[in-house]
Structures are given as C-alpha cells and as structure tokens.
Enzyme design. Sequence first.
Site, short mmCIF file in Angstrom:
data_model
loop_
_atom_site.label_atom_id
_atom_site.label_comp_id
_atom_site.label_asym_id
_atom_site.label_seq_id
_atom_site.Cartn_x
_atom_site.Cartn_y
_atom_site.Cartn_z
N GLN A 83 38.90 28.32 34.04
CA GLN A 83 40.30 28.58 35.39
C GLN A 83 39.64 28.74 36.32
O GLN A 83 40.82 29.29 37.63
CB GLN A 83 41.16 29.57 34.37
CG GLN A 83 41.87 29.05 33.22
CD GLN A 83 42.71 30.14 32.08
OE1 GLN A 83 42.25 30.65 31.62
NE2 GLN A 83 43.83 30.55 33.25
N GLU A 100 54.29 32.71 35.03
CA GLU A 100 54.28 33.79 33.99
C GLU A 100 55.18 34.37 34.06
O GLU A 100 55.58 35.14 32.42
CB GLU A 100 52.78 35.14 34.84
CG GLU A 100 51.81 34.04 34.75
CD GLU A 100 51.14 34.94 35.57
OE1 GLU A 100 49.72 34.04 35.39
OE2 GLU A 100 51.06 35.60 36.03
N ARG A 111 49.63 34.75 30.35
CA ARG A 111 49.96 34.50 31.82
C ARG A 111 50.55 35.37 31.86
O ARG A 111 52.10 35.88 31.50
CB ARG A 111 51.12 33.74 30.30
CG ARG A 111 51.79 32.72 31.25
CD ARG A 111 52.74 31.63 30.23
NE ARG A 111 53.26 30.68 31.25
CZ ARG A 111 53.53 29.47 30.74
NH1 ARG A 111 53.70 28.90 29.43
NH2 ARG A 111 54.67 28.17 30.85
N CYS A 112 50.30 36.02 32.64
CA CYS A 112 50.59 37.43 33.28
C CYS A 112 50.04 37.84 34.29
O CYS A 112 48.17 38.37 34.53
CB CYS A 112 50.32 38.41 32.28
SG CYS A 112 50.25 40.12 32.66
#
Lengths: 785, 293
Positions: A224, A741, A371-372
């Site tokens: 990522q 998110e 996802r945060c």
Amino acid sequence: MSITSDSEPKARHSVGQSMKRKEDPRLIQGRGRFLDDIVLPNMLHLAIVHSPYAHARIVKIDKSAALAVPGVKAVLTGEDLTAAGLAWIPTFHGYDKQMVLAVGKVLYQYQEVAGVVATSREIANDAAELVVVEYEQLDPIVDPFVARRDGNILRDDRENKTNHIYHWEVGKRAEADAALASSEVKVKQRIYFQRCHPAPLEPCGAIADMNGASGRLTLYLTSQAPHAHRTVVSLVTGIPEDKIHVISPDIGGGFGNKVPVYAGYVVSAVGSVVLGVPVKWVETRTENLTTTGFARDYHMDVEIGASKAGKLTALKVTTVADHGAFDAAADPTKYPAGMFGVVTGSYDFPVAFTELDAYFTNKAPGGIAYRCSFRVTEASYAIERGMDLLAGELKMDPAELRSLNFLKKEQFPYQSPLGFEYDSGDYETTLRKALDRIGYTDLRREQAERRQRGELMGIGLSTFTEVVGAGPGRLFDIMGIKMFDSAEIRIHPTGSGIVRTGTRHQGQGHETTWAQIVAEELGLDPQNLRVEEGDTDTAPYGLGTYASRSTPVAGAALVKAAQRIRERARKVAAHLLEAAEDDIDWIDYKFQVKGVPGKTIGMKEIAFAAYTNPGPGNEPGLEATYYYDPPNMTFPHGAYVAVVDVDRATGATKVRRFVAIDDCGTVINPMIVEGQIHGGLTEGFAIAFMQEITFDENGNHLNPNFTDYLLPTSLETPAWETGNTVTPSPHHPIGAKGVGESPNVGSPAAFVNAVMDALAPLGIKHIDMPLTREKVWRAIRDSGA
Amino acid sequence: MFPARFDYLRASSTDEAVAALAQHGGEARILAGGQSLIPAMRFRLARPSVLIDINAIDDLRYLRETGGSLLIGAGTRDAALETSELVTSGYRMIADVSVLVADPVVRQSGTVVGSICHSDPAGDWGVAALAGRAQIVVRGPAGTRTLSADDFLVDSFTTALAENEMALEVQFPRPSEHTSGAFAKLERKVGDFATASAAVQLTLDTSGAIAEAGVAIGAVGAKALRVSEAEQLLRGAKPSKDVIRAAADAARKEADPGSDTRGSAEFKKEMAGVLVARALVSALERLGVGGMA
C-alpha cells in the site's frame, strides 16, 4: 470552500459524476495483474516454516532432510539472516525491532522460523514440513493484564526488562478527574474492541529479483506504500535507493494489512540475492490470518460525566493495548496511539483526558490501521457506546442526548480538548436526515408495542466524527518521512494524458476518481487520462494509500498540479489568442479573452500547441508535479442508524434495516463513494457480529482460516440504505475529506447500540463484540428474564 | 495450502471405481463433490494417496422416485434437490435441508451421498437421513448391501463402509399424505457448519394423534444423533405444547456436544432443544396443526 476556477462553472464537468470505474473491465474480466500472476524466468518459490508454539526457545534446527529434497535450492534460518544483518528489522515507526526469522526463541504461534526456496511452490511446501525444529517450550502470556505484572519478561532482547511498551496520554487528567467527581451523572464501562484482522481476499506476497549484473533489486510487493517500502529496504539493507525498484501491481484489498513489511518480503529478497534468480513468496490464508498485521485489541475504560439534564461535563478513557510480540503498530511517529485523541467524537466536552499503556504478549504483532485512520475506529466505538450508556443512565433518548451535546456548525474550526482542530461539520443536519430516512419516531412507537409483547427490538445510533488525511508535515511522519503526498500530470500532444501519484489504490477507484479530478481542473475527457500508481521508478514520491489519506492529500496534490498545468497552458493560450496573459480567463473549462466570449480555446488545442507551437519564450510540453503538505487533517462525519430484532431463545440477531448518512465533504464520484460505504459497512457488520482473533491459554491461534474467522456473505449481510450531506473541508482545494473508512469506523457502535437497546428492558447494559448468538443468549439467560 | 502428493484415477463406471477401491483399499478415497475432502487435503488433515473420481460416472447422477422412495445417486449435487419439484412438493424436511445445507456455491458441487459418507457430526444430511429413516445402498467386491442410516453412521468421520466399499445411493421413504417434517439449524453465517441442528418428521393418524416420529439432532455429539426418547414421547401423543417441550428436553439430554469456536457445550445443548421444538412446531403447522409455538 474555495472553487479553483476563476469563476464558478455552470455545471460540473467531471467531479460529482457517477462515472463507471475505469479499472473494472480489466479486473472483472480477470485481466488484472496481481502479484501471483507475475511469472519471471527461472523464478523460485519460497515457503515459510512456522512455529507451532507461542513461546519457546529454539534448541536446534536441522535443515538436512529439507535440503535433500530434489528441487530445494536453499533453506534459510534466523542464523543465516544474522550473518546478513537482516535477522531483525525496525518496526513501522522505528521504536522497536522485529525478527524476520526467529533467532533464539519464538514469541508467537506461527512465527516465521525458516524459509525453504525450491523450484516449485509444491516442492517448497513439502520440504518445509521436513525442516526439523527442536523447541523448549516456555510459559506464554496471552493477556495484557497478566503481561502488565511483569512476572515473565517476554522480550529479553530489550534493554528494559519489562513487558510495558509505552505510556501515552493527552488532555488534562486532574481537571477531568475533578469534573467527573462532581458530575451529577456518571457512567463507567470497560469496553473491549476485540482483535480483528483485515483479511484482504488477496493475501500478501513478494517477488524479489536481484540482478547480479546491474546490482539492481526489483521488488514486486503487495504494498500500500511502495515508496516508503523502497526507503525502508534501502535503510535496512544499505542498498542505495536508486538500485531498488518497488512495483506494487494490482492489489486485491489492503485495508491496512499491506502497509507493514513482512518476513516473507525480506526472506524472498535474501533468497534472490543468495541464489541470483527471482524468488516468489505468496502467503496462504492461514499465514495471512496468523502472522500479518492484526487490528484493534484495545481494552478501554470509558468514563463520561454529565448533568442531570444530559449536558456533558467530562470524558476520561483509560486503555490497555495488546500489541503482541513486537511493537509493530502502524502509527505515525509522534502518535503511538494514532488518532485516538478523536475520542471526544462529535461532542462538546469541556474537559477530557485519555491515556494508554501498551504491552507485549505472545501473539502476532500488529495494531495496523484496518480501514481506519490510526485507532479512530477504537475511539469512535468507545465514545459512541459511551453515549448510549449515558443515555440509558439518564433515561434519555440517545438521539436527543446526541443533539443536545453536538458541536454546532458555528463552532468550527473547533479546538478539541485532546488536541485536534476539527475543520468543519454539521452533525445535527446529518443526524436529522438519518432519523427521517429511517422513520425514527415510528420505529420507537413500534418498539414500545413490541416490548409490550415481550419482543426484543432495538434501534442503535452512531454519530461519529473521523480524523483522516495524515497529514501535516509538522505533526506527521513515518520514520522521519513527512506524510505529504504528490502528483505528476503529463498531458500528451493530442490532449490525453497520464496521471501519477505517490498513493497506491487497492480497490478505492483512483484510476477513475483521479482522472475525474484532473479532468475537472483542465476540461479534458477523464476517459483519456490514464492513472498509474505503484511503480517507484515512475511515480512521484508519496507515503501511500491508507488512513483515508489519498483524496485529502494526493487528491489535493492533483488539483494543485493541474492548476500548474493550467498556468502553463494560459501562456500558450495567450500566444494563440494573441492577447496578454493577464487578459486570459479560465471560464467554463476554456480559456477566453477577457470580455470576448467568442474568443476561446480549449485545453485539447492548447495541448497540441504546447508541443507544436508553444509561442516565443514559452517552455514546450505540458507537464507539472506538485508535492502537497496538507495544512490540517480533514474530519468526515456520519450518522448511522441500525434496527435489529433479537431472538430470545437463540440469541440470534437480525439487522432489519441500516441507514448510513455520510458527510465526506465534496463527493468526486457518488457511485464509488457508495461502493466504499457498502464495503465498509459489511466489514463493520462482521466485526460487530462474528469476527474475533482469539487464543487459548497456551497462545494457540483459534481462528487461522475462514472456517473460524468468518467473512459475511451476501446472504446475511443487511441491505444498506445510504445517503449523504455535504460539508466541504475549508482547507482542501476541492473540499473533499476522504470516505473509505467512515463505514468501518462508524458502524460497529450502531450495531452494538441497537442490540443493547433491544436488550435494555432486561437490564442488560453491555456485551463486548462480536455479538455472537451465544453471548447474547447468555446475557438474556443471566438477566433472569 | 497444498495437498500432499496423491494419485488421481477417474473412474468411468461403478465397476471401475469398486475395482480401484479393491486395489488401493484404505489408501484411497472416493472423490465426489470434494467439498469436504479437498479442504481437508489442503490442510493435510487428510492424506489419501489415491483419489478415485466418480464424477464422470453418469449412471450415479439421478434423483427419482421409485418403489415409494426418493432415490439420490452418489453423483447428485445438493443443488439438484433444491430445484426439484419432486422434493419440494413431497419431501418437506429434505426440501428444508436442500436450501440450508452449506451455501449456494458449495451446493453446486457438494453431494448428498458424499456428505452422509463424510459423517461429519455437524453435517446436515446425516441428521436428515436419521429423521427421514433413510437407507444407504453400498457396493463392494461381493455385491451390494443396504444399511439404515442408524447403522451406516458409526462415529465422527466414520461409517460402516468397508475399505473396499463405496456408497451408491441414499433412499428416503416417501412421506405419506399425513406426514410432514422440518429442518432447523443455527449457524454463525451462511455456509458455516451448524452450531446445532434438528430434523424431524411426523405422521399423524386419523384421530390427529402422532402415529410416527423421527427426531434427530446434529453438531451436538460424535455423530448425528437420533433422539429415541423424543420419538417415544411423541408417538401416540396428541400434538401439544407440553409434548413438544418434553421432546425438546429429551433432545437436550441426548445432546453431548463439545465446546469449540461455534459455542460452548452448554449453549449447544440448549440449542438442540430449541431447534427440536421449532422443527416440531413447523412440521405440525405443515400438517395443519397450529398454535403450538
């Protein structure tokens, strides 16, 4: 908000359109190129040998049987890596180090102990079974509260003989304690946000290709953050950064799991250096679930004070964090507990304090931002559960309690008591929209009727605020590298172009939304703007995609780079329209001579001229780069409402309806935003009801595959009802805030609050996630109802 | 994960499959839908050295009613039952199972006979076979024999099949006009194995009393369990909330589950009772006897 064109266009050219995803035809037809699709000549395969024990001394490793298997080219152990200086590597923020292959002892079950390189994946796997490791078992610690006692020190490699990793605090302790002590009403609850795993469908993998002749190492990584990984590899190995080429191909989901550096990456690189041919490593599902970055695992004591009328007086949150065997939590350097300080949420707390202590245990390392935006999910869950507990204590409607304490839109920019400057928000409008959409008043009436009949129905709210878009360089860095991001735009002579950023999408749709942003700024066709990310040889340097930072940071860089293109184009326009540069306006996606509406020229024509007839003194070509250091974070918010029915006899819960109203500021592509919301809500649903990584008392991992770590299917996933409000960010060039998110951050509390609301008549106040049938059944049974 | 090395044989007839079994014996496994066997091999929990694939044997792929029984061949997929008019109209309990077993994707490949042969205590078809008083036809070198489901299901992952035998068919007797049934299951998500399950089949006599009852529970013991005590309580009784409660309690008593990630033994025992009660209520409703919930 600032509109970037000289005058307001009549209709948006590209931003705001639900353009179909440009990447989809490729991905849907199986024509993407994921890591495991890549096959290089003479490529070997790596399989990893894992520890069966959570804590054990390694007495002896016998490679001979594995080496004797035809096709096996090398067996690497921690000792071999020690010789190369690579047995240990720094963790994400550099405060700790972690083993690549175990040296001396193993600290968690499934820890990587040896690597077998062979001519096929099958041979490597078979031979891995033949590596004989002799262990002497040690007592494991699987509970951070036990670790805290320091009776058994897990990390004897560290100077400080303690399991305590760090203490972190922010806010005013004495004032918060005093305000709580004098509050008319108080609630206090231990809330555990369980250990979860992002479980991307594509697991992690690497292909390392060391070219002995050129001295160049090409690394294909499921990354990522390809540039950050290139720098880390250079710093750790001493290979000059120009000799390292990281390529992050199509990625099948990341969710924060593909931010850290994993053992397999390093061992495949060492294998390629040693053997002189490419080495591929693709992990199994079990390896992904047991060794790569977990998320959450926060034990939070939440205390809230209020007046009898429901006005908030103070917040205090005390957390014990389980970080596993190494402190590999993925957080910016200066924020060991990430953005947990956003725990005051959407509410006007006069005073607040939060502190956190992190401990080592015999579990896999992690603490990644699933996802945060770095611990925002834990914080949102704590405050949103806390608000419902307070509403229960006050016997007040939870929507009314929230409204009473919301930050008002006139209060922005708002200095939070825990150190953030919220950019903008309109919480009341978003909540009202959600309540209207779900028919809140009618549902409360229905609930009252059902309760008369002994039926358990609940309505749960979550009105969360996120902090995303890391981040301003003065505050945010990872290993010293500031968290800016970048964009480069090259417009070709015929008016198409290529757009590159330092981010790396994993399903977020950048190939489409980036084209839309640039098209909007330049009046070009987004279909002919190709977006490319993930190749460190071609993309400008950036920190990657996670923490909802792509649109707030790289998206802003794109706007700024496009504006640079436009300024260069203006000079060409002046030449072509035979006017002074100052007399050229940008109106309705075209250049126009001031006051002469008929005298216009579009970007496509300018592009051709930039290469064929740029005009005297004008630099030929049409390219620009911009590195954007955001002035602040962005603060998306949302109001979610869940309606559940609970089966008394089995504890089964059914989410009957779920309304999600999100506010992520300016929306670039509504369809993609909706898709993001659907995905994140489904993850939140899974976390609330079925997912947890658990260990037995010996540290055995109990959820090492999808039979025991559950992913919901379309059959049990609720039908999501989505909508939005738009409160633009005042500091982002197009007012966008980031959205990926929000649904994962905001939804767990809505689900849990709904179930607790259903169980409220039985006197049940709190059950920790996941709300399995058994936990709910047990709570009902123990309530004596 | 990768299976350990194995040989693969594709049988084109039952004769060939049985001959291959005779040759390889305990080293061999029959591959039908592969929905349990292949994952077990990938985790290396199963390491057969030979797989005998029966998917090419067209003769084993049938679903028909003959001689008053529903006959399901060893090659017949779960999905075939789900869409069969014969099943949905005449075999209610089986129809329930056909839409609840595994998930829609697995049902495209998984087979009823394969599931019964696997004898996973949490599998759905074993429970249905007990409640529906099914018979299993097996074939070995000496010819065929027919066993009741009770005799066939021996233990966890163990059946009465000899090493050189394969199952050819399962037969469910056709429920009479006054017979109906139901299947109920608690699962963590669609496609998961049951946390607990229950299958029942009831026949009413002309007076409205229960003439015959089949009650079985799943995932709560070493194998699918028949609840004989519940059957005895129901047989001859008039339908009532009391007799349903008593039958459910008998199921709780019969259940002997272990604790695992699906739930504690205590919870599963309780669920066995709840599910038996619910399945009985549904079956009676289908027989026109309401008000039992």
